[in-house]
Design an enzyme around this catalytic site. Structure first.
Site, PDB file in Angstrom:
ATOM      1  N   ASP A 163      56.335  79.544  48.631  1.00  0.00           N
ATOM      2  CA  ASP A 163      56.117  80.977  48.761  1.00  0.00           C
ATOM      3  C   ASP A 163      57.056  81.646  47.744  1.00  0.00           C
ATOM      4  OD1 ASP A 163      56.388  83.631  49.392  1.00  0.00           O
ATOM      5  OD2 ASP A 163      56.744  83.317  51.539  1.00  0.00           O
ATOM      6  N   GLN A 189      59.269  86.387  46.945  1.00  0.00           N
ATOM      7  CA  GLN A 189      60.560  87.041  46.759  1.00  0.00           C
ATOM      8  C   GLN A 189      61.255  86.601  45.469  1.00  0.00           C
ATOM      9  OE1 GLN A 189      62.374  90.024  47.850  1.00  0.00           O
ATOM     10  NE2 GLN A 189      61.035  89.285  49.452  1.00  0.00           N
ATOM     11  N   LYS A 212      55.438  93.011  44.862  1.00  0.00           N
ATOM     12  CA  LYS A 212      56.896  92.762  44.829  1.00  0.00           C
ATOM     13  C   LYS A 212      57.382  92.674  43.384  1.00  0.00           C
ATOM     14  CE  LYS A 212      57.442  91.581  49.395  1.00  0.00           C
ATOM     15  NZ  LYS A 212      57.383  90.384  50.217  1.00  0.00           N
ATOM     16  N   CYS A 240      60.807  90.385  59.105  1.00  0.00           N
ATOM     17  CA  CYS A 240      59.761  89.368  59.288  1.00  0.00           C
ATOM     18  C   CYS A 240      60.341  87.959  59.269  1.00  0.00           C
ATOM     19  CB  CYS A 240      58.664  89.471  58.221  1.00  0.00           C
ATOM     20  SG  CYS A 240      57.773  91.008  58.256  1.00  0.00           S
TER      21      CYS A 240
HETATM   22  C1  LIG Z   1      56.772  89.872  51.201  1.00  0.00           C
HETATM   23  C2  LIG Z   1      56.796  88.437  51.502  1.00  0.00           C
HETATM   24  C3  LIG Z   1      55.686  87.784  52.039  1.00  0.00           C
HETATM   25  C4  LIG Z   1      54.416  88.509  52.416  1.00  0.00           C
HETATM   26  O1  LIG Z   1      53.813  89.098  51.329  1.00  0.00           O
HETATM   27  P1  LIG Z   1      52.515  90.017  51.549  1.00  0.00           P
HETATM   28  O2  LIG Z   1      52.380  90.744  50.256  1.00  0.00           O
HETATM   29  O3  LIG Z   1      52.817  90.911  52.697  1.00  0.00           O
HETATM   30  O4  LIG Z   1      51.377  89.090  51.832  1.00  0.00           O
HETATM   31  C5  LIG Z   1      55.788  86.438  52.281  1.00  0.00           C
HETATM   32  N1  LIG Z   1      56.908  85.753  51.992  1.00  0.00           N
HETATM   33  C6  LIG Z   1      57.991  86.346  51.467  1.00  0.00           C
HETATM   34  C7  LIG Z   1      59.206  85.538  51.155  1.00  0.00           C
HETATM   35  C8  LIG Z   1      57.982  87.708  51.205  1.00  0.00           C
HETATM   36  O5  LIG Z   1      59.062  88.302  50.694  1.00  0.00           O
END
Ligand SMILES: *Cc1c(COP(=O)(O)O)cnc(C)c1O
Length: 408
Positions: free
Chosen positions: A202, A205, A228, A366
């Site tokens: 993922d 960030q 982001k 989250c």
């Molecule tokens: C923001 C974020 C997400 C979720 O991203 P979305 O644009 O809401 O789908 C998942 N993982 C991390 C580490 C994030 O910072």
């Protein structure tokens, strides 16, 4: 180039929102880990699309449709080049990180069996936990957690213990959104591959600060969100190795993703269209490409260096406040500071600094498992971007001190 007091003002002019006032004070935007602000080049690309060539893509013979298709596919190429994917077909447009993860989790239902295991890190965003829990419920596979340490790093020794022949997939974030920790993904990918486990990273960030090279990392899947990294909301990409994307079944059925359809049998389109059912966020995809171009104009090394300077400065200044506790103290961190002040609720601090024009995030970000680890309900999180300044940090520290007086 290096960002300095000389040229930061010029960069800030690129972001119209930064000149607005909030509650009578100049906006200080320190919620970049939740979403970043948008430069004029990206805003103009969105306006341009709707003013000049708004049309559906991939199916029209008319000029507008061809122009839109060309711009959308050009954006895919920009994104491919940025992540150094081998092929354009390995870049799947999604609605964002959450969508990308769900797409892979859904596909893995046919790849994983009862008794096999998925490893997940304790530092995950909820969007990276829930889809795997659902997959485990569906398949009988087992979810195992790589624990974290007090510094907010992964406990790598336990990771080695957990990794086994049963492990089919490892997934974790490149950078933790709640703490800013940069995880040792190179090592994790290498070790996981030795056990023939696939790895999904993922990158939501990490993407605004670190340019990931998916071939060098040898990662199987990498997901990001445009919003982001100075792009619009509702769009992102999934990078997947071609072999994997060919193997996984489509996530959604619909238009665009088919080759031939009859009631007896449907054959799917090739990559990337197999995973892109329905009309996509065309304008968003195009604007995402422009956002990446913009970040390259500033330069990722320049961004990382300057943001690190902001992180060091803000950490020093905040630690001068009595009762200050910073969560996540890894030496490898992006510019995120998660903190609490003894005896004060993060929500109250967030509310008071907002009155002074300062936007920070409060709550569990989250990532409730991290908060459970520290036995706290949440934190105040200030996250910086390359368009922030030391003088904004001074205003913030002053505001936190004021909040502390008001609340004690
Ligand atoms: C923001 C974020 C997400 C979720 O991203 P979305 O644009 O809401 O789908 C998942 N993982 C991390 C580490 C994030 O910072």
């Amino acid at each position: 180039m290096k960002i300095s007091t000389m040229n930061i003002e010029k960069i800030r002019v690129d972001f119209p929102i930064l000149s607005r006032k909030v509650n009578g004070h100049p906006l200080v935007y320190f919620d970049n880990a939740a979403t970043s602000q948008t430069p004029s080049t990206v805003i103009n690309a969105i306006v341009d699309y709707y003013q000049k060539y708004n049309a559906n893509i991939h199916r029209g013979v008319h000029t507008l449709s061809q122009e839109a298709t060309e711009a959308y596919e050009e954006a895919r190429e920009t994104i491919r080049a940025h992540f150094n994917a081998k092929k354009k077909e390995e870049i799947i447009f999604t609605s964002g990180t959450t969508h990308g993860i769900n797409l892979v989790a859904n596909g893995f239902a046919s790849e994983i069996k009862k008794g096999e295991e998925i490893l997940v890190s304790a530092l995950e965003h909820h969007s990276n936990i829930v889809p795997w829990q659902m997959l485990c419920q569906k398949t009988g596979a087992k979810l195992r957690v790589i624990p974290m340490t007090e510094e907010g790093e992964l406990d790598m020794n336990t990771f080695y213990d957990l990794l086994s022949e049963k492990t089919k997939l490892v997934f974790l974030n490149h950078v933790s959104n709640a703490l800013g920790t940069i995880n040792p993904i190179e090592e994790i990918i290498q070790k996981a591959h030795q056990k023939n486990a696939a790895v999904l990273i993922d990158g939501a960030q990490a993407a605004p600060h670190i340019q990931a090279d998916v071939q060098q990392l040898d990662v199987d899947f990498y997901v990001v969100s445009a919003h982001k990294m100075c792009g619009p909301t509702g769009v992102g990409i999934l990078y997947g190795k071609e072999e994997w994307l060919n193997k996984l079944p489509p996530y959604q059925g619909g238009g665009e993703m088919i080759d031939q359809v009859s009631f007896e049998k449907t054959t799917y389109a090739g990559l990337p269209h197999k995973f892109e059912a329905g009309t996509p966020n065309i304008c968003g995809g195009i604007a995402f490409g422009k956002a990446i171009d913009y970040l390259h104009e500033i330069g990722f090394d320049t961004i990382a260096e300057y943001e690190h300077e902001l992180l060091t400065y803000a950490t020093e200044k905040l630690l001068e406040i009595e009762g200050m506790k910073i969560f996540g103290t890894s030496v490898k961190k992006t510019a995120v500071i998660s903190f609490n002040i003894e005896g004060m609720h993060p929500y109250d601090i967030g509310t008071i600094v907002d009155k002074l024009g300062i936007a920070v995030r409060t709550g569990h970000h989250c990532a409730q498992p991290i908060m459970d680890y520290y036995k706290i309900p949440g934190t105040v999180r200030a996250s910086f971007s390359f368009y922030n300044t030391k003088s904004e940090i001074d205003s913030f520290v002053k505001a936190v001190k004021r909040a502390k007086i008001m609340l004690s």
